[in-house]
Each structure stands twice: as structure tokens, then as C-alpha cells.
Design an enzyme around this catalytic site. Structure first.
Site, PDB file in Angstrom:
ATOM      1  N   HIS A 178      -7.782  -5.578   1.575  1.00 10.16           N
ATOM      2  CA  HIS A 178      -6.556  -4.800   1.449  1.00 10.16           C
ATOM      3  C   HIS A 178      -5.587  -5.221   2.562  1.00 10.16           C
ATOM      4  O   HIS A 178      -5.804  -4.906   3.734  1.00 10.16           O
ATOM      5  CB  HIS A 178      -6.937  -3.326   1.611  1.00 10.16           C
ATOM      6  N   SER A 226       0.822  -1.201   0.000  1.00 11.54           N
ATOM      7  CA  SER A 226       0.000   0.000   0.000  1.00 11.54           C
ATOM      8  C   SER A 226       0.866   1.265   0.000  1.00 11.54           C
ATOM      9  O   SER A 226       1.655   1.448  -0.922  1.00 11.54           O
ATOM     10  CB  SER A 226      -0.938  -0.052   1.201  1.00 11.54           C
ATOM     11  N   LYS A 286       3.942   2.058  -2.616  1.00  9.43           N
ATOM     12  CA  LYS A 286       4.243   3.246  -3.428  1.00  9.43           C
ATOM     13  C   LYS A 286       5.744   3.515  -3.273  1.00  9.43           C
ATOM     14  O   LYS A 286       6.460   3.819  -4.223  1.00  9.43           O
ATOM     15  CB  LYS A 286       3.415   4.451  -2.950  1.00  9.43           C
ATOM     16  N   TRP A 316     -10.664   0.313  -3.984  1.00  6.78           N
ATOM     17  CA  TRP A 316     -10.030   1.610  -3.714  1.00  6.78           C
ATOM     18  C   TRP A 316      -8.676   1.720  -4.424  1.00  6.78           C
ATOM     19  O   TRP A 316      -8.282   2.769  -4.899  1.00  6.78           O
ATOM     20  CB  TRP A 316      -9.857   1.712  -2.190  1.00  6.78           C
TER      21      TRP A 316
END
Ligand code: GCU
Length: 384
Positions: free
Chosen positions: A365, A223, A227, A314
Site C-alpha cells: 500500500h 488512499s 478518497k 485491505w
């Protein structure tokens, strides 16, 4: 899911594929002066550096490369960790710039059964520190160290808060103290840049540790950490492989799609993650001179693996897959054909090619044992 996410901070998230706006992505294989990129020479000399600059200027900020000194102290070593299967090292890595020190606390397990040096999975840990418990009293699938050791790899982790606390104001209390000019520059790095910087300093340490094969360091992030793992691998070509798990917006997913999280939303809720310049693109994706497929491409020809989770819309699973597929064109310049299908694979159906890999895991997630078991398989295929 729809209603819950739409209510998030009053932002309207789109989860309807039919409502994805029409968009044109910048072509990875055309330079900013519109010259075609037909071979790896032009890619490496012109286009790849251009892309890195575009991301520095518009998204993650500059990453300072210089420091005065890097030293390390092994705070604790146990050759009989994990019931004798591994050697534990807790290492304090100290980086000094302009007399200002910063310490990264690394937890590292090296398999005892393997001849050194061994490849290593390095996790950028953005969740609880209990996920990287050196005593192994706490175990977690977020960093399943025993599983990785049993597969013959070393496994390491550091916590993002050592570099930049994940907080809208406290993020300045870390690497940014060493590089104060970054705080005021419009293209100054913020938290995500600082975390990626930290991954590179750990790699600097690995280059000094004879147990580790520093040419086979694999950076992993989930997550917001995913990144950072992408940015670290894109910028620092010493990373051998990159794993980006459910990294979503400003990670592996395409921003132009405005599916799930958007740039305005991420910049508003997490103003401390990206360079000030990135705010120019709030509700203005069309003006971006880049999209995330270009960041993925900057990792080529080093292997890249991206994931999603079926209930994590999302993070835009389809937009992530498309991004991987577009990036795979650059691997082709190196003669590595991915031949990815046009549409994303089904749930729990990993695709592993000799350049890129992708899966959409069933569930929420998170970073799980399922994800890690596929990372290990992919890495093993690549190193064969
Ligand atoms: C939030 C944020 C995402 C991020 C995620 C995470 O949902 O909007 O961009 O990836 O947190 O780090 O778990």
C-alpha cells in the site's frame, strides 16, 4: 496478511472471495424514481445531480461553495529550480469567509522547457510534508516532482493538514471554522470533504496563474487522499482528470462487498472523515442507496484512473476493478467504449482505455514511481 489485518482493532476483515455476501448494487443508469437513463442528457440533468446529492447526504457531506475572498501571495519563486529545469513557486492561498481566514500552502513546479500554459498534476498530500519539499533536498517517490517535470507537466501539492488536521478531534481546526454550520449538520462535511474543498480552492488559484492550463488540472490522491481526489473530481467538474491510488473503502472500492475494510471499521477508526449520516450504514451496507461505482461514474466523461497494490487486500483490488468497470457504462453514454474485461488484469498489467484506466501494482500500500509513470502515460494518451 490475513492474520495481521484481522487483528486490526479487533475487527474481522474478510479476505476470502467465497465469503463475499450476495449483494445488489443500485443501478447507475436508473434514476431514484426508476426511470432508465439512456442518454447523456438525462445523465447530466437528472441522474448525475441525484448521485452527487446521495453522496453529499449519506457519505461525504455538503461542500460549501461560497466564500468572500480568495487572494494569494507568492512567498518564494525560483526560476532556476531543479537545476534550471523548472520554476518553483511557493504560494500561500488565502480564503476568507465571514472574516475568518484559511491558508493553503501550495508547492508548485512548472517546467521551463514548455510553453505556458501547461497541464498540472495536483497531489492531495496526506503523508509527511517532506514528500513535497520545495528545496528538493528530500526527494520521494510519493511525489516524484522531477519525473513529472521531465515529462513536461507542472506538478503541485498541498498538505491535508492545512484544510483539516487528520485527527479525530483536531479536524475542526481548519475549513470547518469558516463553515461552522457543517459541524452540527448530520450531512456536514468532515475531513475528507474539507480536503476535497481545498483541492477546488487550489484550482481557483490555478485559474489565476497564467503558467497553468486550468482546463487541464489533474487531481491525484493516495488512499485517504485518493478518497478525497475522487470526491473533489466528482463534485467539481472543472477537474480534467482524476487519479485515485489504493483508495479502498469509501474510495474506489465497492462497499457492498465487505471485502477488507468495511464501513463500520472506517467510521469507527476514522470518525472524523465522513458525515454523521454515514454511520447509519455501519454493518448495514445493504441499506446504502449508492455504492462507489456511482461516485466514479460522476466523474465521466472526464478520464479516471484507479490503482491497487497486490499486497493491499485491505483496499479490495477486485472490488475496485469492478467499480471502475461498472462506472465505464456511463462513459458509453458519451460514446467512449472501455470494453474492460470481466476479470481484473494481472499484476503490473495496466489497462488504459480512452475513458478509464486501472492497474494493480506489485507490492505494498503506497504511491510509487511505478504508479506515477502510469499516470503520466495515461494523461499523455488522453491529451493527445
Ligand atoms: C487506513 C484506512 C484506509 C486508508 C488508509 C490510508 O488503512 O483504513 O481507509 O485508505 O489508512 O490512508 O493509508
Amino acid at each position: 496478511i490475513l492474520i495481521k489485518a484481522q487483528a486490526q482493532n479487533g475487527f474481522q476483515a474478510n479476505y476470502d472471495e467465497a465469503k463475499v455476501p450476495a449483494y445488489t448494487l443500485p443501478d447507475i443508469l436508473k434514476t431514484t424514481t426508476n426511470q432508465p437513463v439512456q442518454n447523456k442528457k438525462t445523465w447530466e440533468k437528472v441522474r448525475r445531480p441525484e448521485i452527487i446529492r446521495l453522496f453529499e447526504e449519506n457519505v461525504y457531506g455538503q461542500t460549501p461553495k461560497s466564500y468572500d475572498r480568495l487572494t494569494y501571495t507568492v512567498k518564494n519563486e525560483n526560476a532556476q529550480a531543479m537545476g534550471g529545469k523548472a520554476t518553483l513557486k511557493e504560494v500561500a492561498i488565502e480564503v476568507v469567509k465571514n472574516n475568518k481566514p484559511l491558508t493553503i500552502n501550495l508547492v508548485l513546479f512548472v517546467p521551463n522547457q514548455k510553453k505556458s500554459p501547461v497541464p498540472v498534476f495536483l497531489l492531495i498530500n496526506n503523508r509527511g510534508k517532506d514528500n513535497m519539499d520545495p528545496t528538493r533536498a528530500q526527494k520521494s517517490d510519493f511525489w516524484p516532482a522531477e519525473m513529472v517535470i521531465d515529462s513536461g507537466y507542472a506538478v503541485a501539492a498541498f498538505h491535508v493538514s492545512d484544510l483539516a488536521p487528520d485527527d479525530t478531534t483536531k479536524y475542526v481546526n481548519g475549513v470547518l471554522q469558516l463553515y461552522p454550520e457543517q459541524l452540527t449538520a448530520n450531512d456536514g462535511m468532515k475531513a475528507i470533504g474539507a480536503w476535497a474543498w481545498g483541492a477546488s480552492r487550489v484550482l481557483d488559484y490555478f485559474e489565476k496563474d497564467k503558467a497553468i492550463d486550468a482546463k487541464k488540472v489533474m487531481v491525484v490522491g493516495h488512499s485517504r487522499g485518493g478518497k478525497a481526489s475522487l470526491w473533489a473530481a466528482a463534485e467539481d467538474q472543472r477537474f480534467a482528470m482524476c487519479f485515485t491510488n489504493c483508495s479502498g473503502n469509501t474510495g474506489a472500492a465497492l462497499s457492498h462487498r465487505r471485502f477488507g475494510e468495511t464501513i463500520r471499521r472506517i467510521n469507527t477508526v476514522f470518525p472524523h472523515w465522513f458525515a454523521k449520516n454515514y454511520k447509519k450504514y455501519n454493518d448495514n451496507e445493504a441499506a446504502l442507496p449508492l455504492d462507489q461505482h456511482m461516485l466514479l461514474a460522476a466523474i465521466a466523461p472526464r478520464p479516471l484512473y484507479a490503482t491497487n497494490a497486490s499486497k493491499d487486500l485491505w483496499a479490495d483490488p477486485t472490488g475496485t476493478y469492478l467499480s471502475v468497470k461498472l462506472a465505464s457504462k456511463v462513459y458509453e453514454l458519451y460514446g467512449i467504449k472501455a470494453n474492460l474485461p470481466a476479470n481484473p488484469p494481472g499484476i503490473n498489467q495496466p489497462i488504459m482505455t480512452s475513458s478509464v484506466g486501472y492497474h494493480n501494482r506489485e507490492g505494498e500500500h503506497n504511491l510509487t514511481a511505478y504508479d506515477w509513470s502510469n499516470f503520466i502515460k495515461f494523461a499523455t494518451d488522453q491529451f493527445k
